[in-house]
Scaffold this motif. Sequence first.
Motif, PDB file in Angstrom:
ATOM      1  N   SER A  67       0.800  -1.226   0.000  1.00  0.00           N
ATOM      2  CA  SER A  67       0.000   0.000   0.000  1.00  0.00           C
ATOM      3  C   SER A  67       0.832   1.276   0.000  1.00  0.00           C
ATOM      4  CB  SER A  67      -0.931   0.012   1.225  1.00  0.00           C
ATOM      5  OG  SER A  67      -1.793  -1.113   1.220  1.00  0.00           O
ATOM      6  N   ILE A  68       2.142   1.156  -0.039  1.00  0.00           N
ATOM      7  CA  ILE A  68       3.004   2.345  -0.021  1.00  0.00           C
ATOM      8  C   ILE A  68       2.814   3.129  -1.309  1.00  0.00           C
ATOM      9  CG2 ILE A  68       5.404   3.136  -0.053  1.00  0.00           C
ATOM     10  CD1 ILE A  68       6.077   0.798   1.800  1.00  0.00           C
ATOM     11  N   ASP A  69       2.382   4.369  -1.180  1.00  0.00           N
ATOM     12  CA  ASP A  69       2.112   5.224  -2.338  1.00  0.00           C
ATOM     13  C   ASP A  69       3.426   5.681  -2.962  1.00  0.00           C
ATOM     14  OD1 ASP A  69       1.617   8.233  -3.407  1.00  0.00           O
ATOM     15  OD2 ASP A  69      -0.168   7.015  -3.697  1.00  0.00           O
ATOM     16  N   HIS A  70       3.579   5.429  -4.278  1.00  0.00           N
ATOM     17  CA  HIS A  70       4.831   5.732  -4.960  1.00  0.00           C
ATOM     18  C   HIS A  70       5.164   7.220  -4.947  1.00  0.00           C
ATOM     19  CE1 HIS A  70       4.444   1.779  -7.482  1.00  0.00           C
ATOM     20  NE2 HIS A  70       4.760   1.563  -6.223  1.00  0.00           N
ATOM     21  N   GLU A  71       4.213   8.057  -5.276  1.00  0.00           N
ATOM     22  CA  GLU A  71       4.496   9.487  -5.373  1.00  0.00           C
ATOM     23  C   GLU A  71       4.825  10.073  -4.006  1.00  0.00           C
ATOM     24  OE1 GLU A  71       5.639  12.676  -7.214  1.00  0.00           O
ATOM     25  OE2 GLU A  71       4.975  10.865  -8.261  1.00  0.00           O
ATOM     26  N   MET A  72       4.131   9.618  -2.973  1.00  0.00           N
ATOM     27  CA  MET A  72       4.450  10.085  -1.623  1.00  0.00           C
ATOM     28  C   MET A  72       5.863   9.683  -1.227  1.00  0.00           C
ATOM     29  SD  MET A  72       0.987   9.511   0.628  1.00  0.00           S
ATOM     30  CE  MET A  72      -0.463  10.542   0.394  1.00  0.00           C
ATOM     31  N   LEU A  73       6.221   8.440  -1.545  1.00  0.00           N
ATOM     32  CA  LEU A  73       7.568   7.970  -1.216  1.00  0.00           C
ATOM     33  C   LEU A  73       8.619   8.738  -2.007  1.00  0.00           C
ATOM     34  CD1 LEU A  73       9.559   6.134   0.174  1.00  0.00           C
ATOM     35  CD2 LEU A  73       8.951   4.303  -1.405  1.00  0.00           C
ATOM     36  N   LEU A  74       8.359   8.999  -3.284  1.00  0.00           N
ATOM     37  CA  LEU A  74       9.299   9.774  -4.094  1.00  0.00           C
ATOM     38  C   LEU A  74       9.475  11.182  -3.546  1.00  0.00           C
ATOM     39  CD1 LEU A  74       8.262   8.643  -7.697  1.00  0.00           C
ATOM     40  CD2 LEU A  74      10.425   8.135  -6.536  1.00  0.00           C
ATOM     41  N   GLY A  78       2.819   0.296  -3.692  1.00  0.00           N
ATOM     42  CA  GLY A  78       3.387  -0.998  -3.340  1.00  0.00           C
ATOM     43  C   GLY A  78       4.850  -1.147  -3.721  1.00  0.00           C
ATOM     44  N   VAL A  79       5.626  -1.732  -2.798  1.00  0.00           N
ATOM     45  CA  VAL A  79       6.999  -2.151  -3.091  1.00  0.00           C
ATOM     46  C   VAL A  79       7.044  -3.655  -2.893  1.00  0.00           C
ATOM     47  CG1 VAL A  79       8.124   0.022  -2.529  1.00  0.00           C
ATOM     48  CG2 VAL A  79       7.687  -1.596  -0.702  1.00  0.00           C
ATOM     49  N   PRO A  80       7.514  -4.412  -3.897  1.00  0.00           N
ATOM     50  CA  PRO A  80       7.446  -5.879  -3.824  1.00  0.00           C
ATOM     51  C   PRO A  80       8.306  -6.440  -2.700  1.00  0.00           C
ATOM     52  CG  PRO A  80       7.966  -5.116  -6.056  1.00  0.00           C
ATOM     53  CD  PRO A  80       8.110  -3.946  -5.156  1.00  0.00           C
ATOM     54  N   GLN A  81       7.725  -7.262  -1.846  1.00  0.00           N
ATOM     55  CA  GLN A  81       8.515  -7.968  -0.841  1.00  0.00           C
ATOM     56  C   GLN A  81       9.403  -8.980  -1.559  1.00  0.00           C
ATOM     57  OE1 GLN A  81       6.808  -8.968   3.046  1.00  0.00           O
ATOM     58  NE2 GLN A  81       4.838  -8.326   2.239  1.00  0.00           N
ATOM     59  N   SER A  84      13.312  -3.068  -1.316  1.00  0.00           N
ATOM     60  CA  SER A  84      12.049  -2.901  -0.597  1.00  0.00           C
ATOM     61  C   SER A  84      12.217  -2.606   0.896  1.00  0.00           C
ATOM     62  CB  SER A  84      11.159  -4.131  -0.794  1.00  0.00           C
ATOM     63  OG  SER A  84      10.710  -4.193  -2.135  1.00  0.00           O
ATOM     64  N   PRO A  85      13.099  -3.332   1.622  1.00  0.00           N
ATOM     65  CA  PRO A  85      13.211  -3.050   3.061  1.00  0.00           C
ATOM     66  C   PRO A  85      13.615  -1.616   3.372  1.00  0.00           C
ATOM     67  CG  PRO A  85      14.197  -5.176   2.547  1.00  0.00           C
ATOM     68  CD  PRO A  85      13.888  -4.526   1.235  1.00  0.00           C
ATOM     69  N   ILE A  86      14.615  -1.076   2.673  1.00  0.00           N
ATOM     70  CA  ILE A  86      15.053   0.285   2.975  1.00  0.00           C
ATOM     71  C   ILE A  86      13.987   1.292   2.551  1.00  0.00           C
ATOM     72  CG2 ILE A  86      16.380   0.395   0.819  1.00  0.00           C
ATOM     73  CD1 ILE A  86      17.154   2.276   4.093  1.00  0.00           C
ATOM     74  N   LEU A  87      13.316   1.051   1.419  1.00  0.00           N
ATOM     75  CA  LEU A  87      12.257   1.963   0.979  1.00  0.00           C
ATOM     76  C   LEU A  87      11.083   1.938   1.951  1.00  0.00           C
ATOM     77  CD1 LEU A  87      12.300   1.262  -2.874  1.00  0.00           C
ATOM     78  CD2 LEU A  87      13.026   3.373  -1.737  1.00  0.00           C
ATOM     79  N   ALA A 104      -4.215   7.130   7.550  1.00  0.00           N
ATOM     80  CA  ALA A 104      -5.130   7.482   6.461  1.00  0.00           C
ATOM     81  C   ALA A 104      -4.578   8.631   5.625  1.00  0.00           C
ATOM     82  CB  ALA A 104      -6.496   7.846   7.032  1.00  0.00           C
ATOM     83  N   ASP A 105      -3.845   9.568   6.257  1.00  0.00           N
ATOM     84  CA  ASP A 105      -3.248  10.684   5.523  1.00  0.00           C
ATOM     85  C   ASP A 105      -2.227  10.205   4.501  1.00  0.00           C
ATOM     86  OD1 ASP A 105      -4.742  12.507   6.925  1.00  0.00           O
ATOM     87  OD2 ASP A 105      -3.161  12.944   8.399  1.00  0.00           O
ATOM     88  N   PHE A 106      -1.710   8.994   4.694  1.00  0.00           N
ATOM     89  CA  PHE A 106      -0.705   8.441   3.780  1.00  0.00           C
ATOM     90  C   PHE A 106      -1.216   7.174   3.081  1.00  0.00           C
ATOM     91  CE2 PHE A 106       1.592  11.113   6.697  1.00  0.00           C
ATOM     92  CZ  PHE A 106       2.544  11.735   5.885  1.00  0.00           C
ATOM     93  N   LYS A 107      -2.539   7.089   2.981  1.00  0.00           N
ATOM     94  CA  LYS A 107      -3.204   6.012   2.240  1.00  0.00           C
ATOM     95  C   LYS A 107      -2.926   4.620   2.819  1.00  0.00           C
ATOM     96  CE  LYS A 107      -3.190   8.696  -2.052  1.00  0.00           C
ATOM     97  NZ  LYS A 107      -2.892   8.708  -3.493  1.00  0.00           N
ATOM     98  N   LEU A 108      -2.717   4.560   4.118  1.00  0.00           N
ATOM     99  CA  LEU A 108      -2.562   3.290   4.818  1.00  0.00           C
ATOM    100  C   LEU A 108      -3.757   3.076   5.732  1.00  0.00           C
ATOM    101  CD1 LEU A 108       1.209   3.511   5.857  1.00  0.00           C
ATOM    102  CD2 LEU A 108       0.264   2.235   3.927  1.00  0.00           C
TER     103      LEU A 108
END
Length: 437
Positions: free
Chosen positions: A176-183, A219-222, A227-230, A284-288
């Motif tokens: 569920s990790i949002d790509h744009e938020m993480l970037l 999503g980051v693939p397990q 993936s762990p550091i991201l 919820a603010d971060f789509k989780l």
Amino acid sequence: MTVDTEKLMDTATKLKRIAELSQQNHKLVFNNLMHLFNMESLRGCFRELEGRKALGTDGISKDRYGMQLEGNLQGLLERMKRMAYIPTAVRQVLIPKEGKAGATRALGISNLEDKIIQKMMQKVLESMYEPLFKDCSYGFRPNRSCHTAIKVLDNYLSNHEVEAVIDVDISNFFGSIDHEMLLNMLRSKISDSKFIRYVARMFKAGILTDGELTTSDEGVPQGSICSPILANIFAHHVIDTWIEEEIKPRYKAELFRYADDIVIVSRYQRQAEQIKIALQKRLADFKLKLNEDKTRLVKFSKAEAISGVQQESFDFLGFTFYLGRTRKGKVMPKLKTNGKRMRAKLKKVNQWARKMRSRVELNTMWKIAITKLRGHIQYYGVSHNSKQIAKFKHKVRAILFKWINRRGDCRSMTWKEFELFEIRNPLPKAIIYAKLF
């Protein structure tokens, strides 16, 4: 402040210097990171990869790639410099979840070249972010382990007054990790646009399941090296920093997080209820989302237990924490192997022994069983848990005896003969490997 890392020295020294600069100034922004991807660093990353891992969609093994290593790495590096390197889709396989009948976990398997680049990305990101991560984070970090997290949590519960524990379960955290938020989080620390573009390309590569390609904005693939550091970077911004800066100044609480396995210990029951509501809004603010069925508010008061009020238990990293008593009657936190985990592991041992009994020689089967049992004892062999690991070993012995005697048309061993065989080929002792106090 922005720092140009190209003025530094060899790759290992550069990474060490980046970590030092990040430690000295947490607000430092790093530029010009792509020169860290060079023949020396990529060669090192290749050597660090495990050769027996499952193959990606291209079917190329480490041995095959290594036959023309210099030429292959040179071609990969040239493509990176031209921004012509495009990460390929991750092959997804589903593996069973321990202790959850019928449940599976998606595991991503990348192509070998993608693994090399991911390994270097991991090193670069760790050098910048490791000095920033909070002490409450234990997963996939240098010099930290599951046993570290368990020991610190056990010591905290032993030495602090606690009324409640929030046993947190985030629904599909990695997926569920949002790509744009993480970037955007990465951009606050990295101003090298090429590096960010390659991370974005990795996100867009997609997942290949049964020949069907799917792409997503989250999503980051397990299973992916990065993936762990991201995931830790995302959780650092969303959870760890928030707890440290917003929750702890207002409430008496402490966070313990290993990847997405999370517990929050609260001094007061009422505050725990408020923290749980605040956490739900924060996620919820971060789509989780919290998994409402599995996120629990657990009564865990030593004072109430002394008064005879029944308390509850919670799970963390495969262990069940509960309030027990010492031989002198003193109430103290204890832990044991999670019951579902143990039953699931015994079921797997039984299935394995049944399958292997007629496929390999007895000595080979026994050596593999020793390795499996040793791994279990080394992980679960912690203070308070001696009875559970002894129980596990006892049941494994019974399983082995059962299937060894079904290798042919008639019984091959009596129990006495089995015991003599075990004396000559001893199973690992059920001993404590990790002391919590």
